[in-house]
Motif scaffolding. Structure first.
Motif, PDB file in Angstrom:
ATOM      1  N   VAL A  66       0.838  -1.209   0.000  1.00 51.33           N
ATOM      2  CA  VAL A  66       0.000   0.000   0.000  1.00 51.33           C
ATOM      3  C   VAL A  66       0.868   1.252   0.000  1.00 51.33           C
ATOM      4  O   VAL A  66       0.565   2.238  -0.680  1.00 51.33           O
ATOM      5  CB  VAL A  66      -0.959  -0.020   1.215  1.00 51.33           C
ATOM      6  CG1 VAL A  66      -1.630   1.326   1.403  1.00 51.33           C
ATOM      7  CG2 VAL A  66      -2.001  -1.099   1.045  1.00 51.33           C
ATOM      8  N   ALA A  67       1.981   1.212   0.738  1.00 54.77           N
ATOM      9  CA  ALA A  67       2.862   2.385   0.790  1.00 54.77           C
ATOM     10  C   ALA A  67       3.580   2.610  -0.533  1.00 54.77           C
ATOM     11  O   ALA A  67       3.789   3.757  -0.952  1.00 54.77           O
ATOM     12  CB  ALA A  67       3.879   2.219   1.915  1.00 54.77           C
ATOM     13  N   ALA A  68       3.992   1.538  -1.213  1.00 60.17           N
ATOM     14  CA  ALA A  68       4.812   1.676  -2.427  1.00 60.17           C
ATOM     15  C   ALA A  68       4.003   1.714  -3.705  1.00 60.17           C
ATOM     16  O   ALA A  68       4.553   2.032  -4.762  1.00 60.17           O
ATOM     17  CB  ALA A  68       5.815   0.526  -2.494  1.00 60.17           C
ATOM     18  N   LEU A  69       2.737   1.385  -3.641  1.00 57.07           N
ATOM     19  CA  LEU A  69       1.927   1.335  -4.867  1.00 57.07           C
ATOM     20  C   LEU A  69       1.836   2.675  -5.599  1.00 57.07           C
ATOM     21  O   LEU A  69       1.920   2.696  -6.833  1.00 57.07           O
ATOM     22  CB  LEU A  69       0.525   0.811  -4.536  1.00 57.07           C
ATOM     23  CG  LEU A  69      -0.281   0.268  -5.706  1.00 57.07           C
ATOM     24  CD1 LEU A  69       0.496  -0.818  -6.422  1.00 57.07           C
ATOM     25  CD2 LEU A  69      -1.608  -0.272  -5.231  1.00 57.07           C
ATOM     26  N   PRO A  70       1.706   3.814  -4.912  1.00 58.06           N
ATOM     27  CA  PRO A  70       1.687   5.086  -5.658  1.00 58.06           C
ATOM     28  C   PRO A  70       2.974   5.338  -6.452  1.00 58.06           C
ATOM     29  O   PRO A  70       2.931   5.936  -7.525  1.00 58.06           O
ATOM     30  CB  PRO A  70       1.504   6.144  -4.566  1.00 58.06           C
ATOM     31  CG  PRO A  70       0.834   5.430  -3.459  1.00 58.06           C
ATOM     32  CD  PRO A  70       1.368   4.034  -3.504  1.00 58.06           C
ATOM     33  N   PHE A  71       4.121   4.878  -5.936  1.00 57.23           N
ATOM     34  CA  PHE A  71       5.359   5.039  -6.691  1.00 57.23           C
ATOM     35  C   PHE A  71       5.342   4.184  -7.953  1.00 57.23           C
ATOM     36  O   PHE A  71       5.914   4.569  -8.965  1.00 57.23           O
ATOM     37  CB  PHE A  71       6.570   4.655  -5.832  1.00 57.23           C
ATOM     38  CG  PHE A  71       7.039   5.772  -4.951  1.00 57.23           C
ATOM     39  CD1 PHE A  71       7.794   6.804  -5.464  1.00 57.23           C
ATOM     40  CD2 PHE A  71       6.718   5.793  -3.612  1.00 57.23           C
ATOM     41  CE1 PHE A  71       8.227   7.834  -4.660  1.00 57.23           C
ATOM     42  CE2 PHE A  71       7.141   6.818  -2.799  1.00 57.23           C
ATOM     43  CZ  PHE A  71       7.901   7.850  -3.318  1.00 57.23           C
ATOM     44  N   SER A  72       4.701   3.032  -7.874  1.00 59.34           N
ATOM     45  CA  SER A  72       4.616   2.167  -9.062  1.00 59.34           C
ATOM     46  C   SER A  72       3.780   2.808 -10.156  1.00 59.34           C
ATOM     47  O   SER A  72       4.007   2.579 -11.340  1.00 59.34           O
ATOM     48  CB  SER A  72       4.032   0.812  -8.690  1.00 59.34           C
ATOM     49  OG  SER A  72       4.907   0.132  -7.824  1.00 59.34           O
ATOM     50  N   GLY A  95      10.430  -0.531   4.404  1.00 56.60           N
ATOM     51  CA  GLY A  95      10.634  -1.923   4.815  1.00 56.60           C
ATOM     52  C   GLY A  95      11.435  -2.027   6.096  1.00 56.60           C
ATOM     53  O   GLY A  95      11.136  -2.859   6.969  1.00 56.60           O
ATOM     54  N   SER A  96      12.455  -1.189   6.244  1.00 56.72           N
ATOM     55  CA  SER A  96      13.244  -1.226   7.482  1.00 56.72           C
ATOM     56  C   SER A  96      12.399  -0.800   8.685  1.00 56.72           C
ATOM     57  O   SER A  96      12.512  -1.359   9.779  1.00 56.72           O
ATOM     58  CB  SER A  96      14.483  -0.341   7.355  1.00 56.72           C
ATOM     59  OG  SER A  96      14.106   1.019   7.208  1.00 56.72           O
ATOM     60  N   ILE A  97      11.526   0.176   8.484  1.00 58.18           N
ATOM     61  CA  ILE A  97      10.623   0.591   9.568  1.00 58.18           C
ATOM     62  C   ILE A  97       9.665  -0.546   9.929  1.00 58.18           C
ATOM     63  O   ILE A  97       9.417  -0.828  11.101  1.00 58.18           O
ATOM     64  CB  ILE A  97       9.854   1.867   9.168  1.00 58.18           C
ATOM     65  CG1 ILE A  97      10.818   3.047   9.087  1.00 58.18           C
ATOM     66  CG2 ILE A  97       8.722   2.168  10.151  1.00 58.18           C
ATOM     67  CD1 ILE A  97      10.205   4.310   8.536  1.00 58.18           C
ATOM     68  N   LEU A  98       9.131  -1.238   8.890  1.00 58.80           N
ATOM     69  CA  LEU A  98       8.206  -2.346   9.154  1.00 58.80           C
ATOM     70  C   LEU A  98       8.903  -3.507   9.868  1.00 58.80           C
ATOM     71  O   LEU A  98       8.307  -4.167  10.716  1.00 58.80           O
ATOM     72  CB  LEU A  98       7.583  -2.835   7.846  1.00 58.80           C
ATOM     73  CG  LEU A  98       6.577  -1.889   7.184  1.00 58.80           C
ATOM     74  CD1 LEU A  98       6.139  -2.431   5.828  1.00 58.80           C
ATOM     75  CD2 LEU A  98       5.371  -1.670   8.076  1.00 58.80           C
ATOM     76  N   ILE A  99      10.153  -3.755   9.535  1.00 59.61           N
ATOM     77  CA  ILE A  99      10.889  -4.841  10.188  1.00 59.61           C
ATOM     78  C   ILE A  99      11.176  -4.482  11.641  1.00 59.61           C
ATOM     79  O   ILE A  99      10.988  -5.302  12.542  1.00 59.61           O
ATOM     80  CB  ILE A  99      12.197  -5.137   9.413  1.00 59.61           C
ATOM     81  CG1 ILE A  99      11.877  -5.762   8.057  1.00 59.61           C
ATOM     82  CG2 ILE A  99      13.100  -6.066  10.216  1.00 59.61           C
ATOM     83  CD1 ILE A  99      13.060  -5.863   7.125  1.00 59.61           C
ATOM     84  N   LEU A 135      10.435 -11.559   3.461  1.00 59.19           N
ATOM     85  CA  LEU A 135       9.122 -11.263   2.874  1.00 59.19           C
ATOM     86  C   LEU A 135       9.038  -9.826   2.390  1.00 59.19           C
ATOM     87  O   LEU A 135       8.452  -9.545   1.342  1.00 59.19           O
ATOM     88  CB  LEU A 135       8.017 -11.548   3.888  1.00 59.19           C
ATOM     89  CG  LEU A 135       7.851 -13.010   4.334  1.00 59.19           C
ATOM     90  CD1 LEU A 135       6.723 -13.134   5.336  1.00 59.19           C
ATOM     91  CD2 LEU A 135       7.605 -13.898   3.135  1.00 59.19           C
ATOM     92  N   ILE A 136       9.646  -8.912   3.142  1.00 56.27           N
ATOM     93  CA  ILE A 136       9.666  -7.496   2.725  1.00 56.27           C
ATOM     94  C   ILE A 136      10.443  -7.347   1.423  1.00 56.27           C
ATOM     95  O   ILE A 136      10.021  -6.647   0.496  1.00 56.27           O
ATOM     96  CB  ILE A 136      10.277  -6.615   3.838  1.00 56.27           C
ATOM     97  CG1 ILE A 136       9.375  -6.579   5.065  1.00 56.27           C
ATOM     98  CG2 ILE A 136      10.565  -5.209   3.339  1.00 56.27           C
ATOM     99  CD1 ILE A 136       8.073  -5.852   4.856  1.00 56.27           C
ATOM    100  N   PHE A 137      11.591  -8.034   1.339  1.00 56.74           N
ATOM    101  CA  PHE A 137      12.416  -7.958   0.124  1.00 56.74           C
ATOM    102  C   PHE A 137      11.648  -8.525  -1.075  1.00 56.74           C
ATOM    103  O   PHE A 137      11.607  -7.914  -2.154  1.00 56.74           O
ATOM    104  CB  PHE A 137      13.722  -8.723   0.346  1.00 56.74           C
ATOM    105  CG  PHE A 137      14.686  -8.616  -0.788  1.00 56.74           C
ATOM    106  CD1 PHE A 137      15.454  -7.477  -0.957  1.00 56.74           C
ATOM    107  CD2 PHE A 137      14.826  -9.654  -1.698  1.00 56.74           C
ATOM    108  CE1 PHE A 137      16.339  -7.366  -2.009  1.00 56.74           C
ATOM    109  CE2 PHE A 137      15.705  -9.558  -2.763  1.00 56.74           C
ATOM    110  CZ  PHE A 137      16.471  -8.421  -2.910  1.00 56.74           C
ATOM    111  N   ALA A 138      11.034  -9.694  -0.893  1.00 58.55           N
ATOM    112  CA  ALA A 138      10.267 -10.304  -1.989  1.00 58.55           C
ATOM    113  C   ALA A 138       9.069  -9.437  -2.373  1.00 58.55           C
ATOM    114  O   ALA A 138       8.742  -9.306  -3.559  1.00 58.55           O
ATOM    115  CB  ALA A 138       9.817 -11.699  -1.579  1.00 58.55           C
TER     116      ALA A 138
END
Length: 200
Positions: A74-80, A174-178, A187-190
């Motif tokens: 959800v966080a990265a989808l706008p960048f896509s 991803g680092s914040i989520l981890i 899973l974050i990397f994938a």
């Protein structure tokens, strides 16, 4: 398909050919029919399967990304979506330049076909130089359009640097989520790879 296309062109009123600048003379009508048939064949043979493969890749990649980490997706989808915007803008410009280039090549090809089909007349009236000059001037327009196409394609490829910005943003989120949410790094990397692949 070419026969049916030719029949439909021949069924047109005479005024239709007066309005079509690319089909004003006999050799240009034949050249236009041939190039249009090739475009139709190219679309059926290559573009439709590619479109289906890319759409399925988009939806499957995003589905897998949501299953791996919905927060990062959800966080990265706008960048896509920013991958799509330059492709649409530059794609429209490339489409317009491509149609103009095809018209310019059609004129040059028509001159060559006409000269070759009536080579005896051209040779007997010493019209080689004049035909060559007409052919060269017709190709000049296509060369200018080709340079513009190259520039636009370079800008399109350069705009794909947005992938690196997206990857950096995903690494930060991803680092914040981890750290704070306890999600797994693999899973974050994938998930990040799936989001980028779906955007591309």
């Amino acid at each position: 398909m070419r026969i049916e296309y030719l029949k439909s062109v021949l069924r047109q009123d005479v005024g239709y050919f007066d309005n079509q600048e690319a089909a004003s003379t006999t050799f240009q009508v034949i050249s236009t029919i041939s190039s249009a048939a090739h475009l139709i064949q190219d679309t059926i043979a290559e573009k439709i399967p590619n479109c289906l493969a890319q759409l399925s890749s988009f939806f499957i990649s995003l589905g897998v990304a949501f299953s791996l980490s919905w927060r990062l997706t959800v966080a990265a989808l706008p960048f896509s979506v920013l991958f799509i915007v330059p492709a649409l803008g530059f794609g429209r410009v490339l489409k317009d330049l491509g149609s103009k280039s095809n018209g310019a090549y059609g004129v040059a090809g028509g001159i060559a076909k006409q000269a070759i089909s009536s080579i005896r007349t051209v040779y007997s009236y010493v019209g080689e130089r004049q035909t060559l000059d007409r052919f060269s001037s017709a190709l000049q327009k296509s060369m200018e359009l080709g340079v513009k196409q190259g520039l636009i394609k370079g800008m399109l490829i350069g705009s794909m640097g947005m992938v690196y910005a997206n990857w950096a943003f995903q690494a930060w989120i991803g680092s914040i989520l981890i750290i704070e949410r306890g999600e797994q790094g693999g899973l974050i990397f994938a998930c990040g790879i799936c989001v980028i692949w779906g955007g591309l």
